[in-house]
Design a protein around this motif. Structure first.
Motif, short mmCIF file in Angstrom:
data_model
loop_
_atom_site.label_atom_id
_atom_site.label_comp_id
_atom_site.label_asym_id
_atom_site.label_seq_id
_atom_site.Cartn_x
_atom_site.Cartn_y
_atom_site.Cartn_z
N ILE A 1 0.84 -1.20 0.00
CA ILE A 1 0.00 0.00 0.00
C ILE A 1 0.87 1.25 0.00
O ILE A 1 0.64 2.21 -0.75
N ASN A 2 1.88 1.26 0.84
CA ASN A 2 2.78 2.41 0.93
C ASN A 2 3.44 2.69 -0.42
O ASN A 2 3.51 3.86 -0.86
N TYR A 3 3.92 1.65 -1.08
CA TYR A 3 4.57 1.84 -2.38
C TYR A 3 3.57 2.37 -3.40
O TYR A 3 3.87 3.30 -4.17
N ALA A 4 2.38 1.78 -3.43
CA ALA A 4 1.38 2.17 -4.44
C ALA A 4 0.97 3.63 -4.30
O ALA A 4 0.76 4.32 -5.31
N PHE A 5 0.85 4.12 -3.08
CA PHE A 5 0.41 5.48 -2.88
C PHE A 5 1.51 6.52 -3.02
O PHE A 5 1.22 7.71 -3.20
N LYS A 6 2.75 6.08 -2.96
CA LYS A 6 3.86 7.05 -3.02
C LYS A 6 4.61 7.04 -4.34
O LYS A 6 5.49 7.88 -4.55
N ASN A 7 4.29 6.12 -5.24
CA ASN A 7 5.03 6.03 -6.51
C ASN A 7 4.10 6.19 -7.70
O ASN A 7 2.90 6.07 -7.59
#
Length: 212
Positions: free
Chosen positions: A206-212
């Motif tokens: 989730i963190n990766y998807a929302f920040k990249n």
């Protein structure tokens, strides 16, 4: 021009809210499997990594423009998957416009989903992500890569991806079954430490998807 409009739609939607969706697909597979998994993951993320994701989980279809309203889409199941040419085009536009698709094999999906993934980006084969990839590092560290949640065929868990312009746009988790680890504890009776590993790895995604 079409690609530009899709980018604007996705960026405008993601700038106002944090929302996720489940992908409904054709072919007979149970796209609706693990109904408690995403709500539990969202609750974990909101409590532990400072996200503010809407607790209401939407369902979107592969050929709908609605997918551009969600920076993160989750897909799972045990069986057959079929994407029509229109669905392939729509999903491809979504991914290259900034969207992220996580496909979690719930055991039995592999032989079908690989064929459909190959249609999305024929020139970009699935590649196994190294343990050094960013998605295994933050906010939780997984030095050995994808954790093993359920045994199935007793194979090692593997994370495969499609990378476009140095951005991971599609993540396929295999022989891991993260979604089962996200479900309510009484469904699979997983030990708390196993569920915690699954939720932490999900938070990384989730963190990766929302920040990249």
């Amino acid at each position: 021009m079409k690609h530009f409009l899709f980018c604007i739609l996705l960026l405008s939607a993601s700038s106002f809210s944090q929302e996720v969706a489940i992908l409904k697909y054709s072919g007979g597979g149970d796209w609706y499997a693990n109904p408690t998994s995403l709500p539990n993951l969202i609750q974990f993320c909101n409590q532990n990594i400072n996200t503010k994701i809407n607790s209401k989980i939407a369902t979107v279809e592969s050929n709908s423009v609605d997918i551009f309203s969600y920076p993160f889409i989750h897909m799972t199941g045990h069986g057959n998957v079929v994407f029509s040419p229109n669905e392939i085009e729509n999903l491809r536009n979504y991914l290259i416009s900034g969207g992220f698709l996580h496909i979690d094999d719930n055991y039995g999906m592999d032989e079908y989903i690989r064929k459909e993934i190959s249609k999305l980006f024929p020139q970009n084969n699935l590649q196994e992500l190294p343990n050094s990839h960013e998605i295994f590092k933050t906010p939780y560290n997984f030095p050995n890569g994808l954790p093993k949640i359920h045994e199935h065929d007793n194979k090692k868990p593997q994370a495969f991806g499609i990378i476009i312009e140095n951005r991971l746009v599609l993540l396929y988790t295999y022989e891991c079954d993260l979604g089962d680890g996200w479900e309510n504890a009484e469904i699979h009776n997983d030990p708390i430490e196993v569920r915690e590993k699954a939720l932490k790895m999900g938070a990384n995604i989730i963190n990766y998807a929302f920040k990249n």
